[in-house]
Design a protein around this motif. Structure first.
Motif, mmCIF file in Angstrom:
data_model
loop_
_atom_site.group_PDB
_atom_site.id
_atom_site.type_symbol
_atom_site.label_atom_id
_atom_site.label_comp_id
_atom_site.label_asym_id
_atom_site.label_seq_id
_atom_site.Cartn_x
_atom_site.Cartn_y
_atom_site.Cartn_z
ATOM 1 N N VAL A 77 -10.317 -26.342 12.816
ATOM 2 C CA VAL A 77 -9.762 -25.131 12.225
ATOM 3 C C VAL A 77 -8.280 -25.051 12.554
ATOM 4 C CG1 VAL A 77 -11.971 -23.964 12.380
ATOM 5 C CG2 VAL A 77 -10.303 -23.631 14.163
ATOM 6 N N ARG A 81 -1.320 -21.604 12.718
ATOM 7 C CA ARG A 81 -0.881 -20.460 11.954
ATOM 8 C C ARG A 81 -1.142 -19.145 12.710
ATOM 9 N NH1 ARG A 81 -3.169 -17.123 8.540
ATOM 10 N NH2 ARG A 81 -5.196 -18.041 8.844
ATOM 11 N N GLN A 82 -2.224 -19.165 13.512
ATOM 12 C CA GLN A 82 -2.600 -17.915 14.146
ATOM 13 C C GLN A 82 -1.795 -17.609 15.391
ATOM 14 O OE1 GLN A 82 -6.723 -18.146 14.766
ATOM 15 N NE2 GLN A 82 -7.139 -17.663 12.645
ATOM 16 N N LEU A 185 -25.505 -25.859 8.084
ATOM 17 C CA LEU A 185 -24.350 -24.958 8.006
ATOM 18 C C LEU A 185 -23.047 -25.736 7.882
ATOM 19 C CD1 LEU A 185 -25.149 -22.185 10.607
ATOM 20 C CD2 LEU A 185 -24.696 -21.853 8.210
ATOM 21 N N ARG A 192 -14.923 -20.102 -2.274
ATOM 22 C CA ARG A 192 -14.154 -19.036 -1.614
ATOM 23 C C ARG A 192 -14.310 -17.749 -2.410
ATOM 24 N NH1 ARG A 192 -9.994 -21.736 1.509
ATOM 25 N NH2 ARG A 192 -8.883 -19.796 1.608
ATOM 26 N N ASP A 194 -12.353 -14.960 -1.612
ATOM 27 C CA ASP A 194 -11.069 -14.265 -1.755
ATOM 28 C C ASP A 194 -9.918 -15.140 -1.257
ATOM 29 O OD1 ASP A 194 -11.158 -12.053 1.180
ATOM 30 O OD2 ASP A 194 -11.538 -14.178 0.907
ATOM 31 N N ILE B 79 -21.206 -22.032 12.314
ATOM 32 C CA ILE B 79 -20.903 -20.806 11.571
ATOM 33 C C ILE B 79 -19.392 -20.604 11.487
ATOM 34 C CG2 ILE B 79 -21.047 -18.289 11.690
ATOM 35 C CD1 ILE B 79 -23.857 -18.584 12.745
ATOM 36 N N ILE B 80 -18.690 -20.899 12.596
ATOM 37 C CA ILE B 80 -17.234 -20.738 12.589
ATOM 38 C C ILE B 80 -16.609 -21.656 11.542
ATOM 39 C CG2 ILE B 80 -15.144 -21.187 13.933
ATOM 40 C CD1 ILE B 80 -16.535 -20.098 16.344
ATOM 41 N N ILE B 81 -17.112 -22.901 11.460
ATOM 42 C CA ILE B 81 -16.546 -23.833 10.478
ATOM 43 C C ILE B 81 -16.854 -23.365 9.058
ATOM 44 C CG2 ILE B 81 -16.751 -26.188 9.606
ATOM 45 C CD1 ILE B 81 -16.792 -27.147 12.416
ATOM 46 N N ALA B 82 -18.096 -22.852 8.851
ATOM 47 C CA ALA B 82 -18.443 -22.336 7.525
ATOM 48 C C ALA B 82 -17.550 -21.158 7.161
ATOM 49 C CB ALA B 82 -19.912 -21.927 7.505
ATOM 50 N N TYR B 84 -14.585 -20.598 8.322
ATOM 51 C CA TYR B 84 -13.226 -21.084 8.100
ATOM 52 C C TYR B 84 -13.073 -21.654 6.700
ATOM 53 C CZ TYR B 84 -8.943 -23.683 8.652
ATOM 54 O OH TYR B 84 -7.689 -24.164 8.477
ATOM 55 N N ARG B 85 -14.133 -22.355 6.215
ATOM 56 C CA ARG B 85 -14.083 -22.872 4.842
ATOM 57 C C ARG B 85 -14.027 -21.735 3.841
ATOM 58 N NH1 ARG B 85 -18.598 -26.989 5.279
ATOM 59 N NH2 ARG B 85 -17.625 -28.768 6.285
ATOM 60 N N LEU B 86 -14.771 -20.654 4.179
ATOM 61 C CA LEU B 86 -14.873 -19.532 3.250
ATOM 62 C C LEU B 86 -13.580 -18.716 3.224
ATOM 63 C CD1 LEU B 86 -17.251 -18.367 1.578
ATOM 64 C CD2 LEU B 86 -17.592 -16.760 3.423
ATOM 65 N N LYS B 87 -12.994 -18.471 4.386
ATOM 66 C CA LYS B 87 -11.900 -17.512 4.513
ATOM 67 C C LYS B 87 -10.559 -18.170 4.796
ATOM 68 C CE LYS B 87 -14.263 -13.553 4.729
ATOM 69 N NZ LYS B 87 -13.982 -12.443 3.839
ATOM 70 N N GLY B 88 -10.586 -19.397 5.317
ATOM 71 C CA GLY B 88 -9.357 -20.011 5.766
ATOM 72 C C GLY B 88 -8.817 -19.389 7.041
ATOM 73 N N SER B 89 -9.708 -18.795 7.832
ATOM 74 C CA SER B 89 -9.278 -18.143 9.066
ATOM 75 C C SER B 89 -10.478 -17.996 9.995
ATOM 76 C CB SER B 89 -8.680 -16.777 8.744
ATOM 77 O OG SER B 89 -8.953 -15.865 9.773
ATOM 78 N N VAL B 90 -10.241 -17.993 11.290
ATOM 79 C CA VAL B 90 -11.344 -17.737 12.227
ATOM 80 C C VAL B 90 -11.115 -16.402 12.928
ATOM 81 C CG1 VAL B 90 -12.042 -20.110 12.642
ATOM 82 C CG2 VAL B 90 -10.169 -19.161 13.962
ATOM 83 N N ASN B 91 -10.482 -15.499 12.219
ATOM 84 C CA ASN B 91 -10.174 -14.205 12.795
ATOM 85 C C ASN B 91 -11.299 -13.222 12.513
ATOM 86 O OD1 ASN B 91 -8.803 -11.975 13.774
ATOM 87 N ND2 ASN B 91 -6.858 -12.944 13.212
ATOM 88 N N GLU B 97 -16.629 -7.947 5.421
ATOM 89 C CA GLU B 97 -17.356 -7.612 4.185
ATOM 90 C C GLU B 97 -18.421 -6.538 4.431
ATOM 91 O OE1 GLU B 97 -16.359 -10.779 4.425
ATOM 92 O OE2 GLU B 97 -15.059 -10.527 2.681
#
Lengths: 194, 100
Positions: A77, A81-82, A185, A192, A194, B79-82, B84-91, B97
């Motif tokens: 990850v 950037r963070q 998973l 995506r 959003d 889950i974190i990697i999934a 990250y793929r979805l959101k582009g962030s691990v924040n 949602e």
């Protein structure tokens, strides 16, 4: 002050410093290395408690397996950037308050219990021989025979495969399910939103 | 002489630090590390009482806790990697949602 006491305070300090580092460091990679220090210190504390097998498991599984997994994920990850973003939660103040409250409640319970224990009811700790020796009773050609096995690893394995066999098998199923779940998973590609 | 209450105190300090980490940090990776911290604190307690009582049961429970921690780390990181793929962030604040 005996050697074991000295070692305990060294290890306890390392564990607490490592734990504080996990929460306080900004970059996840620094947190991970700090967690490594904490886990190794905890492994040393296991040795002080006659849990040599658990020490080996802690070093192999935690510092060998889980930490590598963490480092791979940090690599995958994008954390550069963070670094500029605020690293605390938006409601960090309230959360910190709850944490301090929790600390005070359990801390007062622990300290109160310590104060109670320093009275006359302080007793000798139990014999540690049960942690390092096992007596195996088995029937050989009609007669009962007792064998004494030395060592913490032997004691743990005899207990694990004799008294805790069903939890052991359940743990193996659990690990299989966790492995399949992690692969599913990790493999699935999601669109995506959003 | 190190008393069992010293181990309990150390375990409690690590547990509290872990709980604060789970609540205060917003990086999911650090939150997961704090959970590992909490599980380790529990293990110290189990092993210290196993020594105090002269009973192996505590050490075996610690082994099972380590097993669960390994599974939890594998699933959590997947889950974190999934995410990250979805959101582009691990924040954590970006995954809102389910917020009403």
């Amino acid at each position: 002050m005996g050697g074991a006491t000295f070692l305990f305070w060294i290890l306890a300090t390392a564990a607490v410093v490592g734990a504080v580092g996990v929460v306080a460091f900004r970059q996840p990679i620094h947190s991970a290395l700090s967690l490594l220090v904490c886990l190794l210190a905890v492994a040393g504390i296991f040795v002080l408690n006659h849990a040599e097998f658990l020490f080996a498991v802690q070093v192999l599984v935690y510092t060998g397996g889980i930490m590598v997994l963490f480092l791979f994920t940090i690599m995958l990850v994008n954390i550069r950037r963070q670094a500029q973003e605020p690293f605390l939660h938006t409601r960090a103040a309230g959360a910190l308050l709850i944490g301090v409250l929790f600390f005070a409640i359990i801390g007062s319970a622990v300290v109160g219990d310590m104060r109670r224990q320093t009275g006359e009811e302080l007793r000798e700790p139990a014999d540690a021989s049960a942690l390092t020796t096992t007596v195996i009773k088995e029937k050989v050609r009609g007669e009962m025979r007792e064998t004494t096995v030395m060592g913490n690893s032997q004691a743990v394995s005899w207990s694990l495969y004799r008294d805790y066999l069903i939890p052991f098998e359940v743990a193996s199923i659990f690990l299989l399910v966790a492995m399949i779940g992690a692969v599913v998973l990790g493999k699935r590609t999601m669109e995506r939103i959003d | 002489m190190v008393e069992t209450s010293d181990y309990v105190a150390l375990s409690f300090i690590l547990f509290a630090i872990g709980v604060v980490g789970v609540m205060v940090r917003r990086n999911l990776l650090t939150v997961l590390m704090s959970i590992e911290l909490i599980l380790n604190a529990v293990n110290i307690n189990l092993v210290a009482f196993s020594r105090e009582l002269g009973d192996l049961g505590g050490q075996l429970f610690a082994i099972f806790v380590i097993t669960v921690a390994a599974g939890e780390a594998a699933i959590g990181l997947a889950i974190i990697i999934a995410l990250y793929r979805l959101k582009g962030s691990v924040n954590l604040d970006d995954a809102s949602e389910l917020k009403g």
